[in-house]
Design a protein around this motif. Structure first.
Motif, mmCIF file in Angstrom:
data_model
loop_
_atom_site.group_PDB
_atom_site.id
_atom_site.type_symbol
_atom_site.label_atom_id
_atom_site.label_comp_id
_atom_site.label_asym_id
_atom_site.label_seq_id
_atom_site.Cartn_x
_atom_site.Cartn_y
_atom_site.Cartn_z
ATOM 1 N N ARG A 60 0.861 -1.180 0.000
ATOM 2 C CA ARG A 60 0.000 0.000 0.000
ATOM 3 C C ARG A 60 0.896 1.228 0.000
ATOM 4 N N PHE A 61 0.682 2.138 -0.957
ATOM 5 C CA PHE A 61 1.525 3.324 -1.088
ATOM 6 C C PHE A 61 0.845 4.534 -0.440
ATOM 7 N N GLY A 62 1.475 5.695 -0.540
ATOM 8 C CA GLY A 62 0.944 6.918 0.063
ATOM 9 C C GLY A 62 -0.199 7.499 -0.745
ATOM 10 N N SER A 78 3.956 0.889 2.527
ATOM 11 C CA SER A 78 3.869 -0.034 3.657
ATOM 12 C C SER A 78 3.460 -1.388 3.093
ATOM 13 N N MET A 79 3.721 -2.442 3.847
ATOM 14 C CA MET A 79 3.424 -3.770 3.317
ATOM 15 C C MET A 79 3.057 -4.746 4.425
ATOM 16 N N ARG A 80 2.465 -5.837 4.029
ATOM 17 C CA ARG A 80 2.209 -6.969 4.918
ATOM 18 C C ARG A 80 2.584 -8.242 4.180
ATOM 19 N N SER A 98 3.043 -6.801 9.476
ATOM 20 C CA SER A 98 2.867 -5.549 8.750
ATOM 21 C C SER A 98 3.908 -4.530 9.177
ATOM 22 N N THR A 99 4.316 -3.678 8.232
ATOM 23 C CA THR A 99 5.208 -2.580 8.593
ATOM 24 C C THR A 99 4.445 -1.494 9.350
ATOM 25 N N PHE A 100 3.129 -1.363 9.103
ATOM 26 C CA PHE A 100 2.317 -0.385 9.822
ATOM 27 C C PHE A 100 2.230 -0.802 11.290
ATOM 28 N N ARG A 101 2.795 0.011 12.155
ATOM 29 C CA ARG A 101 2.924 -0.244 13.597
ATOM 30 C C ARG A 101 3.716 -1.522 13.903
ATOM 31 N N ALA A 245 -7.266 3.151 3.227
ATOM 32 C CA ALA A 245 -6.679 2.524 4.419
ATOM 33 C C ALA A 245 -5.203 2.239 4.192
ATOM 34 N N SER A 246 -4.404 2.467 5.223
ATOM 35 C CA SER A 246 -2.983 2.105 5.155
ATOM 36 C C SER A 246 -2.736 0.770 5.840
#
Length: 290
Positions: A60-62, A78-80, A98-101, A245-246
């Motif tokens: 998922r990009f910006g 970001s990725m999962r 996931s890289t998110f958090r 969504a990110s």
């Protein structure tokens, strides 16, 4: 026409009628409602076969509306990465990171009913999904325990393949977080997801994935909305999509979607799924040569 020919035709008709009657007595399971075990963010009503391993890479990009200075969001990604496995045809498990958090997640997915036609007509499929996630990002002051960083969810997936072209599912969801991040957050969230697929060619389909939170979200937080296109390429399913969504697990996209889709806060992304058969095939019998 000879008596023999008439008798032959009558026997063929009788055989065909008997075959059709036998097929009507055997329930036929409906498959292929979705091409993957995910719609976009949410799980779909599809299950992995016994012994199949699904390696999933989600990007998922910006925001596209960040403009050329951020290459329309491509500078921010970001990725999962996830690994899903079919223990049986009705029981799947999976883990992901996931890289998110810097979040770890896992799930158990059990099919209660499968849509069938024929003698035993079940009009829809029902799947029970339970999952857990915990984040490891050091973004909060003070000591935060693993328990505080953990969230749980329970979801029912109720879906139906209406035709070869169209499928629809509903996903009532209960999500609990042990700790609320900020003032205004609720620890308990009730949401309803909607997923659909419209086949447009033999290997392409359009998808919609929307999750509506019935629990009030804080200001500047929104419901997750995504549109995508699935492209089947042999053993791969490649999906391009647009989403606000990110986060790419249930806790993240249900409670932490900060983009307003209708205000242009849209992220381009893609999901890649590759399924491997881990079940050893029985050895072929060899004929003896005398």
């Amino acid at each position: 026409m000879s008596v023999t020919a008439i008798t032959s035709y009558a026997q063929e008709d009788s055989l065909m009628n008997a075959l059709e009657a036998e097929q009507a007595r055997v329930p036929a399971k409906v498959t292929g409602a979705f091409k993957s075990t995910r719609v976009i963010n949410n799980h779909s009503m599809e299950m992995l076969a016994t012994g199949n391993l699904d390696v999933r890479i989600l990007h998922r990009f910006g925001y596209i509306n960040n403009g050329i200075s951020e290459l329309f969001g491509l500078d921010d990604a970001s990725m999962r990465m996830g690994f899903d496995y079919g223990l049986t045809k009705d029981l799947n498990i999976g883990v992901g990171r996931s890289t998110f958090r810097k979040e770890l997640d896992g799930f158990v997915k059990y099919r209660i009913w499968q849509q069938t036609t024929g003698a035993k007509n079940i009009p829809f499929s029902v799947i029970l999904l339970q999952g857990i996630s915990t984040w490891t990002e050091k973004s909060f002051t003070g000591k935060v325990s693993v328990e505080d960083r953990t969230a749980y969810y329970t979801q029912l997936i109720i879906g139906r393949k209406f035709s070869d072209r169209f499928s629809l599912q509903l996903m009532p969801t209960y999500l609990h977080r042990n700790m609320a991040f900020e003032t205004g957050y609720n620890k308990d969230n009730i949401a309803l997801g909607i997923g659909s697929r419209m086949k447009i060619s033999k290997r392409m389909a359009l998808t919609l994935d929307y999750t509506h939170s019935f629990t009030d979200l804080p200001d500047n937080y929104y419901n997750a909305l995504s549109f995508g296109i699935d492209i089947e390429t042999g053993g791969h399913v490649f999906q391009m999509h647009f989403s606000n969504a990110s986060g790419m697990n249930e806790r993240a996209f249900i409670t932490e979607t900060t983009g307003d889709f209708f205000n242009g806060d849209i992220r381009f992304g893609f999901n890649l799924s590759r399924v491997f058969s881990m079940k050893k095939k029985p050895a072929a019998r060899q004929s003896k040569v005398y």
